[in-house]
Design a protein around this motif. Structure first.
Motif, short mmCIF file in Angstrom:
data_model
loop_
_atom_site.label_atom_id
_atom_site.label_comp_id
_atom_site.label_asym_id
_atom_site.label_seq_id
_atom_site.Cartn_x
_atom_site.Cartn_y
_atom_site.Cartn_z
N UNK A 73 57.33 45.50 32.01
CA UNK A 73 58.24 44.35 31.94
C UNK A 73 58.09 43.71 30.57
N UNK A 74 58.80 44.21 29.59
CA UNK A 74 58.75 43.62 28.25
C UNK A 74 59.50 42.29 28.25
N UNK A 75 59.24 41.41 27.27
CA UNK A 75 60.04 40.18 27.18
C UNK A 75 61.54 40.48 27.17
N UNK A 76 61.94 41.55 26.48
CA UNK A 76 63.37 41.90 26.43
C UNK A 76 63.88 42.26 27.83
N UNK A 77 63.06 42.93 28.61
CA UNK A 77 63.51 43.30 29.97
C UNK A 77 63.59 42.08 30.87
N UNK A 78 62.69 41.13 30.65
CA UNK A 78 62.79 39.87 31.41
C UNK A 78 64.06 39.14 31.02
N UNK A 79 64.37 39.13 29.71
CA UNK A 79 65.64 38.55 29.26
C UNK A 79 66.82 39.20 29.98
N UNK A 80 66.76 40.52 30.09
CA UNK A 80 67.87 41.25 30.73
C UNK A 80 67.99 40.87 32.20
#
Lengths: 418, 418
Positions: A73-80
């Motif tokens: 769960x990267x920050x970018x994936x949390x953003x998504x």
């Protein structure tokens, strides 16, 4: 832990919650989605921590790099995930739509109303962001959900589940409207798919093995995506430039997706002209070609395609090529080997295009377009819970409408049947 | 006989025939229906003879009078079969209907086309006329069919099958488009419901036991009708005359049908006024009443209704009556005990009518109308293969459209995904 009793409890709670969700206002369900987005944003630290535990355990258990990547769960994936929730909140609500109201000779007025399915069970593998995606689509369409993610993502999924519960509570909806199974015991899956009294439909997402197993054992209807053995057929009346562009795009735009072309069919009348042009471009992109005998008469250096190749979903830079005898040969091959997912004809011929559309029995049939378009977003559904290769209920990309059904409404004025 | 090999052969033949039927013109399928009607008319003697054998065997095997009656092919019933075929031929063809064609931002044009399901397996009990009814609806909607009738009707069903084959041949369609299983071995049913490669959907018609068994064992989707525990709720804002008329009609117009009311709910505010009026009329019609405690406080002479009564599909002149606390009490009772078939509210109150429509989770929900209207013909479907109590695919009366699905069409001009 008594898994059977635990799953029964989840089922009963889901059934009760489903009634409340079904009659909730659109605005309330949207509020829950937006509140969950806020909760996820506020819980980034906890999500990272939980995900860290899963990643650590994954590494200790020897998960491969691809699995670990999907688990992260990267920050970018949390953003998504957050963006996805906001997006789903903006979609039109399918629930309550009334259509086809007509007066019948008896005097009654009859029509249909779109309603949620009830309780949807989702079974999926490593990617924890599926938890939010699937839960948000089910909630938006008025359903309750029981989610069973991969055991390797249990901490991440539970952290996400807490945000969902907070979001539901904030909007005044029951927290049990979305429940994430909190055990890695595999018996939980067996229970979930055999509780028709509590679960109305199962949507499995994962590899073919998982889905075949679930379909075989389920006593609840399953909306499933088995595999994507997709074809492009280059007809003798194809525009060569369109044929090249669509074939290359269908295979190489992404290799690992279910709507990627796996077998290319070429009419024998244009095989001598088209195959060298195709081979040049595919080879330049690093795609391994495997051909039938007639293909190899033109492309002498490529490997032989065996019977297995026509059935194969490579999900990789490998392409099977077959020379066929015109449209009939193409349709015969497709209806025999296609997984009924997506198949496309390249032609300028009106009658052949029309026959292909009518006679190819796949969930998406295309003319002069890349198979890669077979996707809920590209089709304008706004979202997608999966792509169904079933014929019943929903075929092709399944959006919010696929998570609903229709019931009949009858209006009378004291009408009786005589 | 090797039942497994025999059923596999039927399955393979059906799958091949389904492709031909799916792409046949409407006029050709209609011609087959009309030709079958002629063949039945010409074969009255042979039908009577075959039916005579079944009746004789039935009497020898001790079938009861009701079973024997259902088994009999009287001249009037043959007329009805012939009339039914002609009727189905006049219905609009659902296959090929294209809807929702829109342009997407990518430039592709996307829409849906209605297509047959493929191969439909029908499992039914004694009435041989179902053979023609079911086969004609499946054929009209572009599907192939495998029919498995009751063993007691095997000679009648085979005689009807011969007429169907002649009708198909006359229209140039494959005779295997409709196949009647020619063995009384019960293993044939087990095979039919576990061949997902050859059968796309099973429609069982018969008693609850049969349908529960099939649903439990099937590995193919099932469109099923379990039972009809239908309710009428008389609200405190009901027009008393409408309430009386609808309640009496819902129960007494026919006792043995699935859309007959089995439980009557009465708001406590009008129980004192309504119950005596209702009891008078029901009793005059010979209906046995069973009531809850509050009902029996008003109607002192009736029997007590037990928990079992609220679950019971009597299919007989028996009615359970319960006094409930307003709309919420009625909805709670219905969502708990209803078989989600058909439920009706009698009220003049706009908000209560609207809530009932929204919150009662049944395949037909009605306001001020008799439950007896829940029927494919009354709803204008033109025909009915059954009434689905499922939520997936089709709810309520299932006509031709319920035997079809939709696939996506994509039109491009060399469009690729970027």
């Amino acid at each position: 832990m008594d898994v059977s009793a635990y799953m029964t409890e989840l089922g009963q709670q889901a059934r009760a919650a489903a009634r409340e969700v079904a009659r909730s206002a659109t605005a309330v369900r949207n509020q829950a989605l937006l509140a969950t987005a806020q909760m996820l944003d506020a819980a980034r630290e906890q999500l990272a921590e939980a995900n860290g535990k899963d990643l650590e355990a994954g590494r200790a258990n020897g998960l491969d790099a691809a699995m670990l990547d999907r688990l992260e769960l990267t920050p970018a994936r949390i953003d998504t995930m957050i963006e996805g929730l906001r997006q789903v909140a903006t979609l039109p609500d399918p629930v309550g739509e009334i259509t086809d109201m007509t007066y019948r000779p008896s005097g009654i007025q009859v029509g249909k109303m779109r309603v949620p399915l009830g309780v949807i069970g989702i079974i999926y593998e490593s990617r924890p962001n599926v938890t939010v995606e699937a839960a948000s689509l089910c909630l938006k369409s008025g359903n309750a959900t029981i989610l069973r993610g991969g055991s390797e993502a249990i901490h991440s999924n539970q952290a996400i589940a807490r945000c969902l519960k907070q979001g539901l509570a904030e909007a005044g909806l029951p927290e049990t409207a979305v429940q994430v199974v909190n055990t890695t015991d595999r018996a939980a899956v067996g229970e979930l798919i055999t509780m028709p009294e509590y679960v109305d439909v199962i949507v499995p997402r994962g590899g073919k093995g998982l889905i075949e197993r679930i379909s075989r054992d389920a006593r609840v209807p399953v909306i499933k995506h088995l595999d994507g053995v997709c074809h492009v057929y280059i007809d003798s009346h194809a525009d060569p430039e369109k044929a090249l562009n669509v074939a290359i795009n269908s295979k190489t735009q992404r290799y690992g997706t279910c709507n990627t072309m796996e077998t290319l069919l070429v009419d024998r009348e244009v095989a001598d002209d088209m195959l060298p042009l195709l081979a040049e471009q595919f080879t330049a992109k690093g795609v391994e070609l495997r051909g039938c005998e007639r293909t190899r008469a033109v492309l002498k250096n490529i490997a032989e395609a065996t019977e297995d190749d026509w059935h194969e979903e490579y999900l990789a830079p490998i392409l099977a090529i077959k020379v066929v005898d015109g449209l009939d040969g193409a349709i015969d091959h497709i209806n025999r080997y296609s997984s009924q997912h997506t198949d496309s004809i390249i032609t300028e011929n009106y009658t052949r295009a029309r026959r292909f559309l009518m006679e190819v029995d796949s969930s998406s049939v295309m003319v002069n377009a890349s198979t890669r378009f077979a996707d809920g977003f590209e089709y304008g559904l706004g979202a997608e819970i999966g792509i169904s290769t079933d014929k019943i209920h929903a075929r092709g990309p399944v959006g919010l409408e696929g998570l609903t059904s229709q019931k009949y409404l009858v209006f009378g004025d004291g009408h009786i049947r005589t």
